[in-house]
Design a protein around this motif. Structure first.
Motif, PDB file in Angstrom:
ATOM      1  N   PHE A  19      -9.991 -13.319  -4.265  1.00 15.99           N
ATOM      2  CA  PHE A  19      -9.906 -13.714  -2.852  1.00 15.99           C
ATOM      3  C   PHE A  19     -10.486 -12.660  -1.916  1.00 15.99           C
ATOM      4  N   SER A  20     -10.350 -11.387  -2.277  1.00 16.43           N
ATOM      5  CA  SER A  20     -10.848 -10.320  -1.410  1.00 16.43           C
ATOM      6  C   SER A  20     -12.346 -10.101  -1.556  1.00 16.43           C
ATOM      7  N   GLY A  21     -12.948 -10.679  -2.590  1.00 17.73           N
ATOM      8  CA  GLY A  21     -14.378 -10.495  -2.810  1.00 17.73           C
ATOM      9  C   GLY A  21     -14.710  -9.255  -3.617  1.00 17.73           C
ATOM     10  N   MET A  22     -13.700  -8.556  -4.110  1.00 14.97           N
ATOM     11  CA  MET A  22     -13.942  -7.325  -4.863  1.00 14.97           C
ATOM     12  C   MET A  22     -14.651  -7.571  -6.190  1.00 14.97           C
ATOM     13  N   SER A  23     -14.625  -8.790  -6.702  1.00 19.21           N
ATOM     14  CA  SER A  23     -15.305  -9.071  -7.962  1.00 19.21           C
ATOM     15  C   SER A  23     -16.798  -9.332  -7.758  1.00 19.21           C
ATOM     16  N   ASP A  24     -17.257  -9.264  -6.520  1.00 16.54           N
ATOM     17  CA  ASP A  24     -18.671  -9.450  -6.192  1.00 16.54           C
ATOM     18  C   ASP A  24     -19.295  -8.081  -5.948  1.00 16.54           C
ATOM     19  N   PRO A  25     -20.153  -7.606  -6.871  1.00 16.92           N
ATOM     20  CA  PRO A  25     -20.725  -6.261  -6.691  1.00 16.92           C
ATOM     21  C   PRO A  25     -21.561  -6.126  -5.420  1.00 16.92           C
ATOM     22  N   ALA A  26     -22.148  -7.204  -4.934  1.00 18.00           N
ATOM     23  CA  ALA A  26     -22.944  -7.129  -3.700  1.00 18.00           C
ATOM     24  C   ALA A  26     -22.052  -6.744  -2.518  1.00 18.00           C
ATOM     25  N   LYS A  27     -20.832  -7.258  -2.476  1.00 21.26           N
ATOM     26  CA  LYS A  27     -19.904  -6.928  -1.397  1.00 21.26           C
ATOM     27  C   LYS A  27     -19.539  -5.448  -1.447  1.00 21.26           C
ATOM     28  N   PHE A  44     -10.660  -3.167   4.971  1.00 20.57           N
ATOM     29  CA  PHE A  44      -9.426  -3.898   5.252  1.00 20.57           C
ATOM     30  C   PHE A  44      -8.673  -4.229   3.959  1.00 20.57           C
ATOM     31  N   VAL A  45      -9.415  -4.548   2.900  1.00 17.27           N
ATOM     32  CA  VAL A  45      -8.789  -4.793   1.602  1.00 17.27           C
ATOM     33  C   VAL A  45      -8.091  -3.516   1.126  1.00 17.27           C
ATOM     34  N   MET A  46      -8.776  -2.391   1.226  1.00 19.71           N
ATOM     35  CA  MET A  46      -8.181  -1.118   0.794  1.00 19.71           C
ATOM     36  C   MET A  46      -6.989  -0.750   1.671  1.00 19.71           C
ATOM     37  N   GLY A  47      -7.114  -0.948   2.969  1.00 17.45           N
ATOM     38  CA  GLY A  47      -5.996  -0.659   3.871  1.00 17.45           C
ATOM     39  C   GLY A  47      -4.780  -1.506   3.562  1.00 17.45           C
ATOM     40  N   GLY A  48      -4.993  -2.786   3.309  1.00 20.45           N
ATOM     41  CA  GLY A  48      -3.893  -3.668   2.925  1.00 20.45           C
ATOM     42  C   GLY A  48      -3.248  -3.224   1.629  1.00 20.45           C
ATOM     43  N   ALA A  49      -4.061  -2.799   0.669  1.00 21.24           N
ATOM     44  CA  ALA A  49      -3.536  -2.318  -0.609  1.00 21.24           C
ATOM     45  C   ALA A  49      -2.698  -1.061  -0.426  1.00 21.24           C
ATOM     46  N   VAL A  50      -3.155  -0.165   0.434  1.00 26.44           N
ATOM     47  CA  VAL A  50      -2.395   1.073   0.688  1.00 26.44           C
ATOM     48  C   VAL A  50      -1.039   0.754   1.320  1.00 26.44           C
ATOM     49  N   ILE A  51      -1.016  -0.154   2.276  1.00 26.93           N
ATOM     50  CA  ILE A  51       0.247  -0.518   2.945  1.00 26.93           C
ATOM     51  C   ILE A  51       1.217  -1.164   1.951  1.00 26.93           C
ATOM     52  N   VAL A  52       0.726  -2.127   1.167  1.00 24.37           N
ATOM     53  CA  VAL A  52       1.589  -2.798   0.192  1.00 24.37           C
ATOM     54  C   VAL A  52       2.105  -1.797  -0.843  1.00 24.37           C
ATOM     55  N   THR A  53       1.240  -0.897  -1.305  1.00 20.05           N
ATOM     56  CA  THR A  53       1.654   0.109  -2.286  1.00 20.05           C
ATOM     57  C   THR A  53       2.685   1.056  -1.701  1.00 20.05           C
ATOM     58  N   PHE A  54       2.479   1.511  -0.472  1.00 21.34           N
ATOM     59  CA  PHE A  54       3.426   2.423   0.175  1.00 21.34           C
ATOM     60  C   PHE A  54       4.817   1.786   0.266  1.00 21.34           C
ATOM     61  N   VAL A  55       4.868   0.571   0.766  1.00 18.54           N
ATOM     62  CA  VAL A  55       6.154  -0.127   0.903  1.00 18.54           C
ATOM     63  C   VAL A  55       6.739  -0.432  -0.481  1.00 18.54           C
ATOM     64  N   GLY A  56       5.907  -0.882  -1.399  1.00 15.62           N
ATOM     65  CA  GLY A  56       6.364  -1.215  -2.744  1.00 15.62           C
ATOM     66  C   GLY A  56       6.988  -0.032  -3.461  1.00 15.62           C
ATOM     67  N   TYR A  57       6.342   1.121  -3.402  1.00 11.17           N
ATOM     68  CA  TYR A  57       6.901   2.310  -4.054  1.00 11.17           C
ATOM     69  C   TYR A  57       8.239   2.690  -3.440  1.00 11.17           C
ATOM     70  N   ARG A  58       8.346   2.604  -2.131  1.00 14.36           N
ATOM     71  CA  ARG A  58       9.621   2.921  -1.465  1.00 14.36           C
ATOM     72  C   ARG A  58      10.743   2.012  -1.969  1.00 14.36           C
TER      73      ARG A  58
END
Length: 143
Positions: A19-27, A44-58
């Motif tokens: 969904f994030s397009g990370m599987s597309d090397p052109a992106k 934005f994908v990386m920022g979202g991942a950082v936020i989810v990881t920060f909250v998840g670890y807590r």
């Protein structure tokens, strides 16, 4: 049960990559092309991942023990040394040249993307070589 939990999380991760397009090397390559066809959406994908990881670890570490395991396995060392810098640089160069990082590459392989037919075997070979060149498996400690 642990296998099914890991399978579910892996599928969720793969769907997120699609969904994030990370599987597309052109992106990915467009994100790295700052002075050409720069595409900031990956930030934005990386920022979202950082936020989810920060909250998840807590939340997870409040439990004291993982749901599908006996204990947490965390790195023993947190120092920055030459080995870490060399590995990070090698990983980043490979990621930048290929347009894939390991998770998206495996996801794109499942989709039959042609670039992954070369990238994934080369990645596995590189992981094997790194294991041979280093002093064994990663050291872990328990929390």
């Amino acid at each position: 049960m642990s296998f099914l939990v890991n399978l579910g999380f892996g599928l969720l991760f793969g769907i997120g990559l699609l969904f994030s397009g990370m599987s597309d090397p052109a992106k990915v390559l467009n994100f790295l092309d700052l002075f050409g066809t720069w595409d900031p959406s990956l930030a934005f994908v990386m920022g979202g991942a950082v936020i989810v990881t920060f909250v998840g670890y807590r939340l997870v570490f409040r439990r004291g023990q993982p749901i599908a395991g006996e204990q947490f396995h965390l790195p023993m060392h947190d120092d920055i040394d030459r080995r870490l810098l060399a590995g990070s640089a090698t990983f980043g160069i490979g990621w930048g040249l290929g347009g894939f990082c390991p998770g998206p590459a495996l996801t794109a392989l499942g989709l039959g993307a042609s670039g992954t037919l070369v990238f994934v075997p080369a990645m596995i070979l590189g992981m094997w070589a790194a294991r041979i060149l280093t002093d064994g498996p990663a050291r872990t400690r328990t929390a």
